[in-house]
Scaffold this active site. Sequence first.
Site, PDB file in Angstrom:
ATOM      1  N   CYS A 346      -8.489 -18.815  29.959  1.00 29.83           N
ATOM      2  CA  CYS A 346      -8.417 -18.866  31.275  1.00 29.83           C
ATOM      3  C   CYS A 346      -8.122 -20.241  31.291  1.00 29.83           C
ATOM      4  O   CYS A 346      -8.164 -20.916  32.745  1.00 29.83           O
ATOM      5  CB  CYS A 346     -10.305 -19.145  31.639  1.00 29.83           C
ATOM      6  SG  CYS A 346     -10.477 -17.932  31.014  1.00 29.83           S
ATOM      7  N   TYR A 375       3.983 -26.996  13.536  1.00 23.52           N
ATOM      8  CA  TYR A 375       3.411 -27.170  14.675  1.00 23.52           C
ATOM      9  C   TYR A 375       3.103 -26.295  15.380  1.00 23.52           C
ATOM     10  O   TYR A 375       2.577 -25.789  16.158  1.00 23.52           O
ATOM     11  CB  TYR A 375       4.633 -27.763  15.706  1.00 23.52           C
ATOM     12  CG  TYR A 375       5.311 -29.330  15.208  1.00 23.52           C
ATOM     13  CD1 TYR A 375       4.723 -30.314  14.701  1.00 23.52           C
ATOM     14  CD2 TYR A 375       6.703 -28.959  14.700  1.00 23.52           C
ATOM     15  CE1 TYR A 375       5.273 -30.975  13.580  1.00 23.52           C
ATOM     16  CE2 TYR A 375       7.006 -29.945  14.451  1.00 23.52           C
ATOM     17  CZ  TYR A 375       6.477 -30.733  13.976  1.00 23.52           C
ATOM     18  OH  TYR A 375       7.241 -31.915  13.042  1.00 23.52           O
TER      19      TYR A 375
HETATM   20  N1  LLP Z   1       9.165 -38.302  11.053  1.00 21.75           N
HETATM   21  C1  LLP Z   1       8.465 -38.771  11.773  1.00 21.75           C
HETATM   22  C2  LLP Z   1       8.306 -40.082  11.855  1.00 21.75           C
HETATM   23  C3  LLP Z   1       8.376 -37.560  12.704  1.00 21.75           C
HETATM   24  O1  LLP Z   1       7.778 -37.941  13.393  1.00 21.75           O
HETATM   25  C4  LLP Z   1       8.596 -36.224  12.789  1.00 21.75           C
HETATM   26  C5  LLP Z   1       7.990 -36.300  13.532  1.00 21.75           C
HETATM   27  C6  LLP Z   1       9.247 -36.533  11.559  1.00 21.75           C
HETATM   28  C7  LLP Z   1       9.753 -37.005  10.856  1.00 21.75           C
HETATM   29  C8  LLP Z   1       9.639 -34.321  11.773  1.00 21.75           C
HETATM   30  O2  LLP Z   1       9.923 -33.481  12.710  1.00 21.75           O
HETATM   31  P1  LLP Z   1      10.296 -32.470  12.130  1.00 21.75           P
HETATM   32  O3  LLP Z   1      11.718 -32.341  10.759  1.00 21.75           O
HETATM   33  O4  LLP Z   1       8.944 -31.862  12.110  1.00 21.75           O
HETATM   34  O5  LLP Z   1      11.435 -32.652  13.288  1.00 21.75           O
HETATM   35  N2  LLP Z   1       4.631 -30.882  17.956  1.00 21.75           N
HETATM   36  C9  LLP Z   1       6.369 -30.778  18.410  1.00 21.75           C
HETATM   37  C10 LLP Z   1       7.323 -31.722  17.654  1.00 21.75           C
HETATM   38  C11 LLP Z   1       6.351 -32.939  17.119  1.00 21.75           C
HETATM   39  C12 LLP Z   1       7.164 -33.927  16.351  1.00 21.75           C
HETATM   40  C13 LLP Z   1       7.017 -35.183  15.861  1.00 21.75           C
HETATM   41  N3  LLP Z   1       7.474 -35.577  14.462  1.00 21.75           N
HETATM   42  C14 LLP Z   1       6.435 -29.982  18.781  1.00 21.75           C
HETATM   43  O6  LLP Z   1       5.874 -28.270  18.418  1.00 21.75           O
HETATM   44  O7  LLP Z   1       7.546 -29.552  19.028  1.00 21.75           O
END
Ligand code: LLP
Length: 422
Positions: A346, A375
């Site tokens: 909603c 995510y």
């Molecule tokens: N290392 C650290 C310290 C991080 O903060 C993150 C992601 C990663 C690695 C991994 O990043 P990746 O390779 O997944 O881009 N919920 C958001 C994304 C948040 C990312 C947070 N940190 C989304 O759905 O786009």
Amino acid sequence: MDHFNYRGGSLHAEDVPLTEIVRAVGTPVYVYSTATLERHYRVFEAALDGMPHLICYAMKANSNLAVLKVMARLGAGMDVVSGGEYRRAKAAGVPGGKIVFSGVGKTREEMQLALQGGIRQFNVESLPELEALSAVANSMSMVAPVTIRVNPDVDAKTHAKISTGKSENKFGIPIAQARSAYAAAAALPGLEVVGIDVHIGSQLTDLAPYESAFFKVADLTGVLRADGHDIRRLDLGGGLGIPYRRANDVPPLPFDYGEVVQRTVGHLGCEIEIEPGRLIAGNAGILVARVIYVKEGAGRRFVILDAAMNDLVRPAMYDAWHDIVPLTEPAPGIEMADVDIVGPVCETGDTFARGRAMPPLAADDLVAFRSAGAYGAVMASEYNSRPLIPEVLVSGDQFAVVRARPDYDEMLNRDTIPAWLE
Ligand code: LLP
């Protein structure tokens, strides 16, 4: 590349028709592909070939134990950001020596847990955290391996909510203060400096910000070594983007990323650590949902699904695009129409896509959100008292429920009524 393809007109996960999973488990449901997870891990392995390295899967992207087990069996390390994630890594069989602990707000209990169970390193983000870790390690007569996360002040050119490497973000220690932070770490008892950590953001679609951040880390390595610190590991974080919009997006390839790593820091003789999350898990998962109604509004057609923002929050939270495809392959040349694809929650934010060109859809049709493996399930909630949805892992022609759909009693029984209301 992933392993979700049409075969004989019906969308499959590897060799399993998704309709078969829906028959067994219902909708909405997350479905993950083992072959895709493995492929993405191997692509990184190949990209860093020739440099000593460890891929620490950032499990915040998808921490289902079965997914972690797939990674662990390949020899992956893990990047964890909480005591819960640390426990998941251990439960998946990852040795402590392959677990790095990131995050700006580690508690003393979490530090203790990791020191007790074994840890490769803590990526420390502030002076108060250094002091707390020193005190905890000392009280346990242990030595905590640390890197300090530096904030290189580069613009990752990604969504503001997932950008971390600018000086205004809460992450890391400003790179200009790194020398004094490392001096402080070296002077504190119970800490051993092992390297430098940097992570500039997520869903990066350009390698240039990496290049400038890594050059800064290379310079800093020289400076810190001259100061007497034994910099032997460089944790370069995660963040490499994926093509959410297949028709338009062309993010850089891990191989080219590897080339940037090699060129910027490859000569330093350090062990390289990376923390990819999204690129490993994102395109290894889809969310399957069913159309409940098709509703004609004033000049708009709404396709109302049984999945909602509580199941996949990315469109509501980051205005994210996910390709949405019907489980039955549309006939070639079929006429497309613009529709709004929404969930039953909603609030207007519960909109997955606005004005999206889609083939004709009717009640009971099944659709899949692509690129929902990262995510997705991990960010789900029970908003509107909608139970968390199940997760299924496919491998070849087999599939298994790796998190069951909870029943309503399970959800209700978590609340308790105080005696004075009985
Ligand atoms: N290392 C650290 C310290 C991080 O903060 C993150 C992601 C990663 C690695 C991994 O990043 P990746 O390779 O997944 O881009 N919920 C958001 C994304 C948040 C990312 C947070 N940190 C989304 O759905 O786009």
